[in-house]
Design an enzyme around this catalytic site. Structure first.
Site, mmCIF file in Angstrom:
data_model
loop_
_atom_site.group_PDB
_atom_site.id
_atom_site.type_symbol
_atom_site.label_atom_id
_atom_site.label_comp_id
_atom_site.label_asym_id
_atom_site.label_seq_id
_atom_site.Cartn_x
_atom_site.Cartn_y
_atom_site.Cartn_z
ATOM 1 N N CYS A 34 13.378 5.535 -40.862
ATOM 2 C CA CYS A 34 14.782 5.697 -41.223
ATOM 3 C C CYS A 34 15.642 4.668 -40.505
ATOM 4 C CB CYS A 34 15.293 7.087 -40.826
ATOM 5 S SG CYS A 34 14.363 8.479 -41.494
ATOM 6 N N ASP A 439 41.795 -28.984 -34.405
ATOM 7 C CA ASP A 439 42.346 -28.590 -35.705
ATOM 8 C C ASP A 439 43.846 -28.362 -35.586
ATOM 9 O OD1 ASP A 439 41.806 -27.401 -38.540
ATOM 10 O OD2 ASP A 439 42.964 -25.856 -37.510
#
Length: 490
Positions: A34, A439
């Site tokens: 599981c 940037d």
């Protein structure tokens, strides 16, 4: 993670979905495995066994739980932020390299012997490359069985099995059902998708902020290749056996995905690339917890947690687009890219929208006349040098690439400065620690937040954000008034 038994037991007992994909729980009394968040009553700790992969649980003799469907868990975030050979191998296996070229093909891409690859994967994941690829084929088969009306023979070969017998045996072993019984379990009222179209859910670890993720993809979309339509991002895909169109729509607990494929053998690769583009296997809790330790970033994280890094489905394409975007606006970059698409892209049909082409390959772009490009001569040289290197496979930017080597090779090309290299590292290579201090948007955000604005000083300041600096970029960009931060209106 799976070796920390006490931590794993706590995760299972609390049904903590954050650990889905990190490990799998085998229950010795039932013979099933599981995900940690399985809704059933947790077994006694002494009956739990923990495995690092679904393939390892299957090799140990466990079958998949029918309630929690562990094969649909998000992928382990380990393969996102690591750059070692095991992580690179896992990314390549997810991209179908073993199915197309076998273990020798995988080893060749990584530069190791097959014996070394098998040894390292078995040591860390409890399963070799063939078992890991087999687990992926089983998941693909389940998707095709449950979501299409295809005959089982077509499902078997589309999922990558060499024979119908291997397909039948694997499905029975993994899911404890025959293929026909698995199809019969599909809930009534959910008929299979139409021919060539598959609808599925892409799970993720919460939280997820869709605004910058889909906003960025939509704002930078190349006309003809990408579009935002009816609340979904749509994108043309170049795939190993053909082409496809992905329609991706954000939902509160999943991303709804519709795939139209010319060849169903490309299904697992298409899913893997869509998940990679949307950064769905990330661990947002780990990322946000670290960034919150900085008092400057903490309010940004608390305002909209779970930001992802918008990536790409085609690394060479993104490298070309990064060059086109040097020192120009987003709109100008889209215009340049659209011209290349119209002139050199492969036409496709899109009855459901406005997609017209696949982005041109580096080989196709290598044939273009530089004088036809409407930008400065130096950038023409940069672009042509890049596409020639990509066409000759002198630079590997794929999911299994070595990040440091890719950076070094890109940096050696004319016209490639830190901004271009790190932008490619962040969005094409998937390095979660890529950082672009030069940037303009980052510098504007830094000034607003009283952070250092010079690249060197900001890089020093950002050392405490490692190894998640690519995510810090998303939070810094979020301070700007720009379309990349906004989920487009329908």
């Amino acid at each position: 993670m799976h070796e920390d038994v006490e931590r794993c037991v706590r995760a299972v007992q609390s049904k903590d979905a954050r650990f889905d994909g990190w490990f799998f729980t085998g229950v010795v009394t039932t013979g099933i495995y599981c995900r940690p968040s399985c809704p059933v009553v947790p077994p006694k700790p002494e009956n739990m066994r923990f495995y690092p992969s679904a393939a390892a649980a299957q090799q140990a003799g466990f079958r998949a739980c029918k309630r929690c469907r562990p094969d649909t868990s998000p992928g382990s975030p380990e393969w996102n932020h690591r750059a070692d050979v095991v992580a690179r191998a896992m990314r390549l296996i997810a991209d179908g390299v073993v199915d197309r070229g076998g273990v020798p093909g995988l080893a060749a891409r990584l530069g190791y012997s097959t014996r070394q690859i098998e040894r390292q994967l078995n040591a860390e994941l409890g399963a070799g490359p063939l078992a890991l690829a087999r687990a992926q084929r089983a998941q693909t088969a389940r998707l095709l069985i449950e979501t299409t009306p295809l005959p089982m023979g077509d499902v078997a070969f589309a999922a990558g099995f060499a024979s119908i017998r291997a397909f039948n045996d694997t499905v029975r072993e993994v899911f404890a059902l025959t293929p026909s019984a698995l199809r019969d379990r599909v809930a009534k009222g959910h008929p299979p998708a139409g021919p060539g179209s598959l609808s599925l859910r892409l799970p993720f670890r919460a939280p997820l902020c869709p605004d910058n993720l889909f906003g960025h993809l939509a704002a930078t979309a190349v006309p003809g290749v990408e579009e935002w339509r009816d609340g979904a991002f749509r994108r043309a895909l170049r795939l190993p056996h053909g082409h496809g169109i992905a329609t991706l729509r954000p939902q509160p607990d999943h991303v709804a995905c519709t795939l139209s494929l010319s060849d169903l053998r490309d299904l697992p690769i298409a899913i893997s690339r869509c998940r990679w583009m949307l950064d769905l296997d990330a661990d947002p809790v780990a990322v946000d917890d670290l960034l919150r330790t900085d008092p400057v970033l903490a309010p940004l994280v608390d305002k909209a947690p779970g930001r992802r890094v918008p990536r790409t489905v085609d690394a060479p394409e993104f490298a070309v687009r990064a060059v086109l975007g040097q020192q120009v606006s987003t709109a100008a970059a889209r215009t340049h890219a659209a011209r290349l698409v119209t002139a050199y892209g492969d036409p496709i049909d899109d009855p459901g929208g406005g997609l017209t082409h696949l982005f041109p390959t580096p080989a196709a772009l290598a044939e273009l006349d530089p004088e036809s490009l409407a930008f400065p001569k130096t950038r023409r040289t940069t672009l042509m040098t890049l596409v020639e290197a990509l066409a000759k496979e002198e630079i590997d930017l794929g999911v299994g690439s070595d990040w440091d080597e890719a950076r070094a090779r890109l940096s050696a090309l004319p016209g490639f400065g830190p901004w271009t290299v790190e932008t490619i590292a962040m969005r094409a290579l998937g390095d979660p620690d890529a950082f672009i201090p030069g940037d303009l948007g980052i510098r504007a955000a830094a000034a607003t937040l009283d952070l250092p604005v010079t690249p060197a000083a900001l890089t020093r300041r950002a050392a405490q954000w490692r190894p998640w600096r690519a995510y810090s970029v998303q939070y810094l960009w979020a301070t700007l008034d720009h379309a990349i931060n906004l989920l487009p209106a329908n």
